[in-house]
Every structure is written in C-alpha cells, then in structure tokens.
Motif scaffolding. Structure first.
Motif, short mmCIF file in Angstrom:
data_model
loop_
_atom_site.label_atom_id
_atom_site.label_comp_id
_atom_site.label_asym_id
_atom_site.label_seq_id
_atom_site.Cartn_x
_atom_site.Cartn_y
_atom_site.Cartn_z
N ILE A 52 0.83 -1.21 0.00
CA ILE A 52 0.00 0.00 0.00
C ILE A 52 0.86 1.25 0.00
CG2 ILE A 52 -1.68 1.33 1.34
CD1 ILE A 52 -2.80 -1.38 2.32
N VAL A 53 1.88 1.29 0.87
CA VAL A 53 2.77 2.45 0.91
C VAL A 53 3.48 2.63 -0.43
CG1 VAL A 53 4.85 3.41 1.97
CG2 VAL A 53 3.10 2.36 3.40
N GLY A 54 3.89 1.53 -1.04
CA GLY A 54 4.50 1.60 -2.37
C GLY A 54 3.56 2.19 -3.40
N LEU A 55 2.29 1.80 -3.34
CA LEU A 55 1.29 2.35 -4.26
C LEU A 55 1.06 3.83 -4.00
CD1 LEU A 55 -1.33 -0.56 -4.36
CD2 LEU A 55 0.23 0.14 -6.18
N TYR A 56 1.04 4.22 -2.73
CA TYR A 56 0.88 5.64 -2.39
C TYR A 56 2.00 6.47 -3.03
CZ TYR A 56 -2.64 4.66 1.26
OH TYR A 56 -3.78 4.30 1.95
N ILE A 57 3.24 6.02 -2.87
CA ILE A 57 4.39 6.76 -3.39
C ILE A 57 4.36 6.78 -4.91
CG2 ILE A 57 6.91 6.79 -3.54
CD1 ILE A 57 6.95 5.51 -0.73
N PHE A 58 4.14 5.64 -5.52
CA PHE A 58 4.13 5.55 -6.98
C PHE A 58 3.00 6.38 -7.58
CE2 PHE A 58 2.81 3.37 -10.94
CZ PHE A 58 3.98 3.52 -11.67
N GLY A 59 1.81 6.29 -6.97
CA GLY A 59 0.66 7.04 -7.47
C GLY A 59 0.89 8.54 -7.42
N THR A 60 1.52 9.02 -6.33
CA THR A 60 1.80 10.45 -6.21
C THR A 60 2.81 10.91 -7.26
OG1 THR A 60 1.37 10.37 -3.82
CG2 THR A 60 2.59 12.26 -4.64
N PHE A 61 3.83 10.08 -7.51
CA PHE A 61 4.83 10.42 -8.53
C PHE A 61 4.19 10.49 -9.92
CE2 PHE A 61 7.80 8.94 -11.81
CZ PHE A 61 8.75 9.94 -11.76
N ILE A 62 3.35 9.50 -10.25
CA ILE A 62 2.69 9.49 -11.55
C ILE A 62 1.76 10.69 -11.70
CG2 ILE A 62 1.06 8.24 -13.02
CD1 ILE A 62 3.85 7.06 -12.97
N ALA A 63 1.09 11.09 -10.60
CA ALA A 63 0.21 12.25 -10.66
C ALA A 63 0.99 13.52 -11.01
CB ALA A 63 -0.50 12.43 -9.31
N GLY A 64 2.17 13.68 -10.40
CA GLY A 64 3.01 14.82 -10.74
C GLY A 64 3.46 14.77 -12.19
N THR A 65 3.76 13.57 -12.68
CA THR A 65 4.16 13.40 -14.08
C THR A 65 3.03 13.78 -15.03
OG1 THR A 65 5.61 11.56 -13.41
CG2 THR A 65 5.07 11.74 -15.76
N VAL A 66 1.83 13.34 -14.71
CA VAL A 66 0.66 13.68 -15.53
C VAL A 66 0.47 15.19 -15.58
CG1 VAL A 66 -1.88 13.55 -15.63
CG2 VAL A 66 -0.53 11.48 -15.22
N GLY A 67 0.63 15.86 -14.43
CA GLY A 67 0.48 17.31 -14.39
C GLY A 67 1.49 18.03 -15.25
N VAL A 68 2.76 17.59 -15.21
CA VAL A 68 3.81 18.21 -16.02
C VAL A 68 3.52 18.02 -17.51
CG1 VAL A 68 6.25 18.08 -16.67
CG2 VAL A 68 5.59 18.05 -14.25
N ILE A 69 3.17 16.81 -17.90
CA ILE A 69 2.90 16.52 -19.32
C ILE A 69 1.70 17.32 -19.82
CG2 ILE A 69 2.19 14.73 -20.95
CD1 ILE A 69 3.81 12.74 -19.25
N ALA A 70 0.63 17.36 -19.02
CA ALA A 70 -0.57 18.10 -19.43
C ALA A 70 -0.28 19.58 -19.60
CB ALA A 70 -1.69 17.89 -18.41
N ALA A 71 0.51 20.14 -18.68
CA ALA A 71 0.85 21.56 -18.77
C ALA A 71 1.72 21.84 -19.98
CB ALA A 71 1.55 22.01 -17.49
N LYS A 72 2.55 20.86 -20.38
CA LYS A 72 3.36 21.00 -21.58
C LYS A 72 2.49 20.96 -22.84
CE LYS A 72 8.00 21.11 -21.14
NZ LYS A 72 8.88 22.00 -21.94
N LEU A 73 1.52 20.05 -22.85
CA LEU A 73 0.66 19.89 -24.02
C LEU A 73 -0.33 21.03 -24.17
CD1 LEU A 73 -0.12 16.05 -23.80
CD2 LEU A 73 1.46 17.20 -25.37
N PHE A 74 -0.81 21.56 -23.04
CA PHE A 74 -1.81 22.63 -23.07
C PHE A 74 -1.31 23.82 -22.24
CE2 PHE A 74 -3.92 18.47 -23.17
CZ PHE A 74 -4.55 18.54 -24.40
N PRO A 75 -0.36 24.58 -22.80
CA PRO A 75 0.22 25.71 -22.04
C PRO A 75 -0.80 26.79 -21.74
CG PRO A 75 0.91 25.77 -24.35
CD PRO A 75 0.20 24.46 -24.15
N VAL A 76 -0.65 27.39 -20.58
CA VAL A 76 -1.58 28.43 -20.11
C VAL A 76 -0.81 29.66 -19.72
CG1 VAL A 76 -3.31 29.02 -18.38
CG2 VAL A 76 -3.20 26.69 -19.27
N ASN A 77 -1.29 30.81 -20.11
CA ASN A 77 -0.73 32.08 -19.67
C ASN A 77 -1.52 32.59 -18.47
OD1 ASN A 77 1.47 32.74 -21.45
ND2 ASN A 77 -0.03 32.98 -23.09
#
Length: 402
Positions: free
Chosen positions: A78-103
């Motif tokens: 469970i702790v491993g899933l918590y850590i991995f899920g949080t890392f992937i969430a940050g990755t998704v945020g970075v990629i989305a912001a790259k694909l759809f830039p906002v001013n």
C-alpha cells in the motif's frame, strides 16, 4: 416536522449535499445581503478542522495497539502504491501543462505566506514535525507529528492489558461517531459555503481561469479514471472499474465537499468495511493515506508551476522536468492538511526552474482564486485513492495466495 426530518435523514448523503448546493446558489442570487448565511459554512469547516487531528491520532493509535502479533497486513504494498501514485500524478500534471500551455494573469499576492525555500528545508520541516510536542501537534493540526506520536504510542500500547485496549477502542469509536455527526450536517454547511463563494467571488470570477481549471480537473479525472484503474489492473489483475467507481461515488463525493482527507477517514473506513477488506490493514492504511497519499496535490503543484514557466517563457527541458516530478511527489507528501495547503509548496517547485519567489507567490495567489474547484477535486482524488490502493493491495495478496 418529525416526518419531514425522517424523510430527510432517509435520503442518501450525496442527494442531501446536492440539495444543499442548489439551495446555497438560490439564496446567494435571491438574498446576497444575508451574509450571516456564510456562517453556516464557517462553522461546518471549523467543526471538521477541530475533530480531524484527534481522529487521526486516536484511529492510528487504536489500530496499532489492537493489532495482533503475527497478523499479516499489506502495508508495504500500500505504501509503495501511495508513493508511486503520487509520482505518476506529478508526471501527468507536467505533461498536461506542456501539451496545453496556459498564460497566467499574475497579480501581487495580498497574503503573507512562508513557503519552504528548498528541498532541504522541506525535509528539515518534516523531521521537526515528527519530533514536535504531541499536544502542540494536535493544537496546530501538524498531521506528520500526530501520525508519528500515534504510531509510537500505538506500538507501546500493544503490551497493554485488554481493559486499556478496550478503553482506547471505545474512545476511537466515540470520536468516529462525532465525525459522522458532523458530516451529517454537511448539507447545511454547504449552503453557507456556496452562498459565501458566489456572493464573494461571483459566477464570473472563475471564467478568467477557465482553461487552467479544465487542465487541473482533467488531470485529476485522468488519474482517477485511467491511471488508477491501470495500476489496480497491473497489481491485482482484475477489472478495476467497479472498485474505482464505487470509491469515487462513496468516498470522492463526500471528500469533494468536505475538502478534508482527514475528516473523510470514517467514510473511507466504512467503505473498506463494506468492501470486506482486512480491518488490520485498512485501520492503518486509511489514516496514513490521508496524510501522505497526495496525488491531487502533486497535480496542482506541477500544473501551476509549469503554467508559470510558460507565462515567463522559461524553458523546462526533459531532465529538469524529471527532477521537478520527483520534487513534486516528495513535496506533495508533506503538504499541509489545511484547505489549499498544496499551494504553499508551489514556490518550492518554481525555485527549481529559476522562477523568483515574488513571482511564485503570485502564482499561489492565482491558485487561491481557483481554490474552490481545485481543492475540492484534489481532496476527492486523494481520499478515494486511499481506498482504491488499499483494496488493490489486498486483491493482489488474495490472488497470490489463491
């Protein structure tokens, strides 16, 4: 009147919350001068903040004190899933912001904040919170300190006699019952919250940041409906959507409106019980997840940081983006338990890409403007993930033992 109250209580909490939203909007439109209505929301949130710290403390302490030696749990997974899920969430945020830039429309922040200045300071703060005075931790809602003391006392009380353990268990049940009473009043509190939001900010206030809100909410939905189901399938090798949709409906919905993962702990524990999960595991994993499982916070920090970079024409290369993802995951786990606590960590992420602190604080101000939607969706994702990952770990264990 008694019949009316009985019919009201017979409705599902979700339906009552929806009614509260509608009533709050109508009152804001029809009677904007009735500012006393906002007090309903203030009292509701205050009650949640008052009971949440002691709830986490008592639940974790009771779970560890009552744990029978040799009983198998799935906490490592469970702790491993918590850590991995949080890392992937940050990755998704970075990629989305790259694909759809906002001013962003950056404005000076009127609120004085003291965010961490670097990763070292974050680690130092976490260590200081761990060894803080337990009474001080409860008073100031220092959840890292509360969790640390609950774990230490819970392990120490494993050697206590049955009478002591029974008293702790009864006290834990009583605190959980108090939180259930508070959550029952959610529809009334939501009337005040909706009234205050619309009267103060208006319907048009969020339109200026519509694209940013869509990206944030879209990332969180992507995590909830695509990434998390994929993680469950890989770990447990079973159809993940019955579990995911049930968690979103029964946990995410209430967390969306209460905006407190800690206050949503009793809801998650009841859901785990309904799903037939092992109590020795979820009694610890759910309070723990409310403190460190912060996928929604990782999305918020990464998207707003990348939006600031785009606004200022700051180039973020691949290696810097990877470092940002790691820092976001670590920072999100230390996000404050208060509403909008993840926003305070944006300057830390901004510092990695050369954005000065005064500009980063303006980004925090933007986050506060969209905070009503952002924080609600963030908490819903965080809280529902606690149940999803707890169940996934148990399903995986059952599959291996079959």
């Amino acid at each position: 009147m008694r019949t009316l109250i009985q019919k009201w209580n017979a409705m599902s909490l979700v339906l009552r919350i929806i009614i509260g939203i509608v009533v709050g909007i109508l009152l804001a439109v029809a009677f904007p001068q009735a500012t006393w209505l906002s007090m309903l929301g203030t009292l509701f949130i205050g009650a949640l903040k008052a009971v949440a710290p002691i709830l986490v403390f008592v639940l974790v302490m009771n779970a560890l004190a009552s744990h029978v030696g040799g009983t198998k749990t799935n906490m490592k997974t469970i702790v491993g899933l918590y850590i991995f899920g949080t890392f992937i969430a940050g990755t998704v945020g970075v990629i989305a912001a790259k694909l759809f830039p906002v001013n962003l429309t950056l404005k000076p922040s009127e609120t004085e904040l003291t965010p961490p200045s670097g990763v070292g300071e974050v680690v130092q703060t976490l260590l200081q919170n761990i060894v803080s005075n337990p009474v001080d931790a409860l008073i100031n809602a220092n959840y890292i300190g509360i969790l640390a003391w609950a774990i230490v006392l819970g392990l120490a009380l494993k050697a206590a006699n049955d009478t002591t353990k029974s008293a702790i268990s009864n006290f834990s049940d009583a605190i959980s019952k108090v939180v259930q009473w508070v959550i029952t009043l959610a529809p009334i509190g939501i009337i005040g919250i909706m009234f205050d939001t619309i009267v103060t900010s208006g319907f048009g206030e969020l339109k200026n940041y519509g694209t940013l809100i869509i990206i944030l909410v879209g990332c969180m939905f992507f995590m909830a409906l695509v990434v998390n189901p994929l993680i469950v399938w890989v770990v447990a090798r079973r159809n993940p959507y019955p579990l995911v949709l049930t968690s979103l409906k029964e946990s995410g919905m209430t967390a969306f409106f209460t905006r407190s993962s800690a206050a949503n702990i009793p809801v998650n524990i009841r859901l785990c019980e309904k799903l037939g999960l092992d109590k020795n595991t979820y009694a610890v994993s759910i309070p723990l997840g409310a403190t460190i499982n912060m996928g929604g916070a990782a999305v918020t920090i990464s998207v707003l940081t990348m939006a600031a970079a785009h606004t200022l024409n700051v180039h973020v290369d691949m290696m810097t983006a990877i470092i940002l993802m790691v820092v976001v995951a670590v920072s999100a786990a230390g996000a404050s338990g208060v509403s909008g606590g993840s926003l305070l960590l944006i300057p830390l992420a901004c510092s990695l890409i050369g954005i000065p602190n005064d500009i980063a604080m303006q980004v925090v101000g933007v986050g506060m403007i969209i905070g009503v939607i952002q924080d609600s969706c963030e908490t819903a994702l965080n809280s529902s993930c606690d149940v999803v990952f707890t169940a996934a770990a148990e399903y995986a264990s059952d599959r291996k033992n079959a």
